[in-house]
Enzyme design. Structure first.
Site, PDB file in Angstrom:
ATOM      1  N   LEU A  20     -43.048  41.666 -29.336  1.00 41.08           N
ATOM      2  CA  LEU A  20     -42.958  40.845 -30.541  1.00 41.08           C
ATOM      3  C   LEU A  20     -44.139  39.896 -30.738  1.00 41.08           C
ATOM      4  O   LEU A  20     -44.257  39.287 -31.802  1.00 41.08           O
ATOM      5  CB  LEU A  20     -41.665  40.006 -30.495  1.00 41.08           C
ATOM      6  CG  LEU A  20     -40.353  40.790 -30.449  1.00 41.08           C
ATOM      7  CD1 LEU A  20     -39.188  39.835 -30.266  1.00 41.08           C
ATOM      8  CD2 LEU A  20     -40.179  41.627 -31.699  1.00 41.08           C
ATOM      9  N   LEU A  22     -47.694  39.174 -31.463  1.00 41.50           N
ATOM     10  CA  LEU A  22     -48.970  39.646 -31.985  1.00 41.50           C
ATOM     11  C   LEU A  22     -50.117  38.880 -31.334  1.00 41.50           C
ATOM     12  O   LEU A  22     -50.120  37.656 -31.312  1.00 41.50           O
ATOM     13  CB  LEU A  22     -49.015  39.459 -33.504  1.00 41.50           C
ATOM     14  CG  LEU A  22     -50.303  39.909 -34.209  1.00 41.50           C
ATOM     15  CD1 LEU A  22     -50.494  41.418 -34.070  1.00 41.50           C
ATOM     16  CD2 LEU A  22     -50.271  39.502 -35.685  1.00 41.50           C
ATOM     17  N   ASN A  24     -50.872  39.188 -28.141  1.00 36.72           N
ATOM     18  CA  ASN A  24     -50.623  39.212 -26.705  1.00 36.72           C
ATOM     19  C   ASN A  24     -50.723  40.671 -26.257  1.00 36.72           C
ATOM     20  O   ASN A  24     -49.806  41.467 -26.471  1.00 36.72           O
ATOM     21  CB  ASN A  24     -49.233  38.633 -26.413  1.00 36.72           C
ATOM     22  CG  ASN A  24     -48.913  38.539 -24.942  1.00 36.72           C
ATOM     23  OD1 ASN A  24     -49.362  39.361 -24.148  1.00 36.72           O
ATOM     24  ND2 ASN A  24     -48.115  37.561 -24.568  1.00 36.72           N
ATOM     25  N   ALA A  26     -50.820  42.238 -23.355  1.00 38.62           N
ATOM     26  CA  ALA A  26     -49.893  42.750 -22.344  1.00 38.62           C
ATOM     27  C   ALA A  26     -48.525  43.039 -22.950  1.00 38.62           C
ATOM     28  O   ALA A  26     -47.904  44.071 -22.682  1.00 38.62           O
ATOM     29  CB  ALA A  26     -49.771  41.754 -21.193  1.00 38.62           C
ATOM     30  N   GLU A 161     -48.154  25.057 -30.132  1.00 34.39           N
ATOM     31  CA  GLU A 161     -47.750  25.931 -29.029  1.00 34.39           C
ATOM     32  C   GLU A 161     -47.556  25.179 -27.715  1.00 34.39           C
ATOM     33  O   GLU A 161     -47.445  25.782 -26.653  1.00 34.39           O
ATOM     34  CB  GLU A 161     -48.785  27.040 -28.849  1.00 34.39           C
ATOM     35  CG  GLU A 161     -48.934  27.928 -30.070  1.00 34.39           C
ATOM     36  CD  GLU A 161     -47.820  28.962 -30.212  1.00 34.39           C
ATOM     37  OE1 GLU A 161     -47.476  29.610 -29.218  1.00 34.39           O
ATOM     38  OE2 GLU A 161     -47.302  29.116 -31.335  1.00 34.39           O
ATOM     39  N   HIS A 229     -53.426  31.890 -26.195  1.00 36.32           N
ATOM     40  CA  HIS A 229     -53.318  30.479 -25.821  1.00 36.32           C
ATOM     41  C   HIS A 229     -54.538  30.107 -24.991  1.00 36.32           C
ATOM     42  O   HIS A 229     -55.114  30.945 -24.279  1.00 36.32           O
ATOM     43  CB  HIS A 229     -52.057  30.205 -24.996  1.00 36.32           C
ATOM     44  CG  HIS A 229     -50.779  30.350 -25.748  1.00 36.32           C
ATOM     45  ND1 HIS A 229     -49.657  30.961 -25.222  1.00 36.32           N
ATOM     46  CD2 HIS A 229     -50.439  29.959 -26.995  1.00 36.32           C
ATOM     47  CE1 HIS A 229     -48.683  30.939 -26.104  1.00 36.32           C
ATOM     48  NE2 HIS A 229     -49.138  30.342 -27.192  1.00 36.32           N
ATOM     49  N   ASP A 231     -54.566  28.561 -22.280  1.00 36.94           N
ATOM     50  CA  ASP A 231     -54.345  28.698 -20.837  1.00 36.94           C
ATOM     51  C   ASP A 231     -54.576  30.119 -20.333  1.00 36.94           C
ATOM     52  O   ASP A 231     -54.424  30.392 -19.143  1.00 36.94           O
ATOM     53  CB  ASP A 231     -52.965  28.171 -20.420  1.00 36.94           C
ATOM     54  CG  ASP A 231     -51.787  28.960 -20.967  1.00 36.94           C
ATOM     55  OD1 ASP A 231     -52.001  30.015 -21.608  1.00 36.94           O
ATOM     56  OD2 ASP A 231     -50.637  28.520 -20.770  1.00 36.94           O
ATOM     57  N   CYS A 346     -47.986  30.232 -17.559  1.00 43.40           N
ATOM     58  CA  CYS A 346     -47.041  30.311 -18.678  1.00 43.40           C
ATOM     59  C   CYS A 346     -45.645  29.877 -18.254  1.00 43.40           C
ATOM     60  O   CYS A 346     -44.884  29.334 -19.056  1.00 43.40           O
ATOM     61  CB  CYS A 346     -46.978  31.737 -19.214  1.00 43.40           C
ATOM     62  SG  CYS A 346     -48.418  32.255 -20.167  1.00 43.40           S
TER      63      CYS A 346
END
Length: 415
Positions: A20, A22, A24, A26, A161, A229, A231, A346
């Site tokens: 779900l 977008l 990302n 992985a 975020e 992100h 990080d 994360c």
């Protein structure tokens, strides 16, 4: 005594691979695969045990109620119209507590309290539903109003975020620090999830000294490459910033401003010639926990994927041999989380506080870890196939599993 506490998200019983998110890579690459919620939760708990064994303070946050019928009801849907909407209502993405909130320690704020602002996560529908339940949990864990101030999410017109786009540097966790808010402006095919005005709003809400706040633009090329992100490409701890060469739009200018504000700053930059942006994102080298151990040395807790990546491993070996500020590299197995796009960083929210001021039910010790493990082993589904999402039988099992965990931890008010 003030110290950094890492609050990890317990991976929920509805953990699944719906793809779900977008941007990302992985998550997208594993969309439609069968997931293993029990293994995922035990891996996450194993990371918490690992850090606890290092002598670090460790807390946790609980899975949110899933499936979430309120989400579907609010948009007049029941899930039959679109499988992605149904999957969103089942999402276990609150496990990534780096997105739960942005945190400013008491040493940085005008009123001398630790401030937390829940992240609205509006860019992704499956995450936008999280913050009211997250805030409810944060208000319970950090209920001591003498030491904590909690804020609702900023208005949804500004995407926020949370701590995944926020870093802090300083001479120590307890000393006044320099807070770094990283925002995006363009991601090409992928959205820039952190808006500058959201970061500025959080800084105002936390009553931070403007002279000790930096707003930094993330490199659009990093977002386009899958660094959804900050990080994913940079992490900071006390005086050290560990970053990829291509993390920021203006790296030289960013470093100069950091050094001017914090002369003790040490910047460990990984050149793209040694580790490409693609390798950094695939391995999640920077989605690591950069920690100060009780003895004072710094350690980098990385996913096994980074340790096993030949070019990343070669760079890490060279770093350790150079006698720099990061003295240890500690790999952990969080493969189920990694397959859905979340590494060690994360999974945790960093809070500088006296553990005695936190509701003790949210603090981990060995006995509590055993209780959590027993509940996960007994109640978490072993596997979830994509076609099972939406089934009444699985829904009942997921709901019962979470309630069993709440009961075991005496947190029934979160039911």
């Amino acid at each position: 005594m003030l110290q950094e506490i890492n609050f990890d998200g317990i991976i929920g019983p509805s953990h699944n691979y719906a793809g779900l998110s977008l941007g990302n890579l992985a998550s997208a690459s594993h969309a439609g695969d069968a997931s293993f919620p029990r293994a995922a939760a035990l891996q996450g708990l194993g990371k918490m045990r690992h850090n606890l064994a290092l002598g670090l303070a460790q807390g946790f946050l609980l899975p949110l109620p899933r499936p979430n019928p309120r989400f579907l009801s609010a948009i007049g849907a029941d899930g039959s119209e679109d499988r992605r909407l149904l999957a969103a209502a089942w999402s276990a993405s609150s496990m990534w507590t780096a997105n739960a909130a942005t945190v400013s320690p008491a040493a940085d704020t005008a009123d001398g309290r630790c401030h937390l602002t829940a992240a609205n996560l509006v860019t992704m529908p499956h995450r936008s539903q999280e913050w009211p339940d997250t805030l409810r949990q944060l208000r319970l864990a950090f209920a001591d109003a003498a030491h904590f101030a909690l804020h609702d999410a900023v208005p949804g017109c500004f995407g926020d975020e949370g701590a995944a786009n926020h870093m802090r540097m300083g001479t120590s966790h307890a000393a006044p620090g320099l807070e770094l808010f990283v925002y995006g402006t363009s991601g090409g095919a992928f959205p820039a999830r952190q808006h500058e005005q959201a970061s500025r709003a959080v800084a105002r809400l936390h009553r931070l000294d403007p002279a000790r706040v930096l707003f930094i633009e993330q490199n659009p090329a990093a977002i386009a490459a899958g660094a959804f992100h900050n990080d994913v490409v940079a992490v900071a701890n006390e005086r050290v910033l560990f970053t990829h060469e291509l993390a920021f739009a203006d790296p030289a200018g960013t470093y100069a401003v950091i050094r001017a504000a914090l002369p003790e700053a040490e910047i460990v930059e990984v050149p793209a010639s040694a580790v490409s942006l693609a390798d950094a994102i695939k391995s999640y080298l920077f989605n690591a926990q950069l920690l100060t151990l009780p003895g004072g040395e710094m350690a980098l807790v990385i996913p096994l994927e980074a340790w096993e990546h030949p070019r990343v491993r070669a760079w890490l070996d060279g770093m350790l041999a150079s006698n720099g500020p990061i003295r240890r590299v500690l790999p952990v197995d969080v493969r189920q989380s990694m397959a859905n796009g979340g590494g060690p960083a994360c999974l945790r929210l960093r809070v500088v506080a006296d553990p005695a001021t936190v509701d003790p039910r949210f603090m981990l010790d060995a006995a509590k870890a055993d209780r959590i493990e027993a509940v996960i082993t007994a109640h978490w589904p072993e596997t979830i196939a994509p076609a099972e999402i939406g089934s009444e039988g699985l829904a009942a099992k997921v709901i019962a599993a979470r309630l069993a965990l709440l009961e075991a931890l005496d947190l029934g008010e979160l039911a």
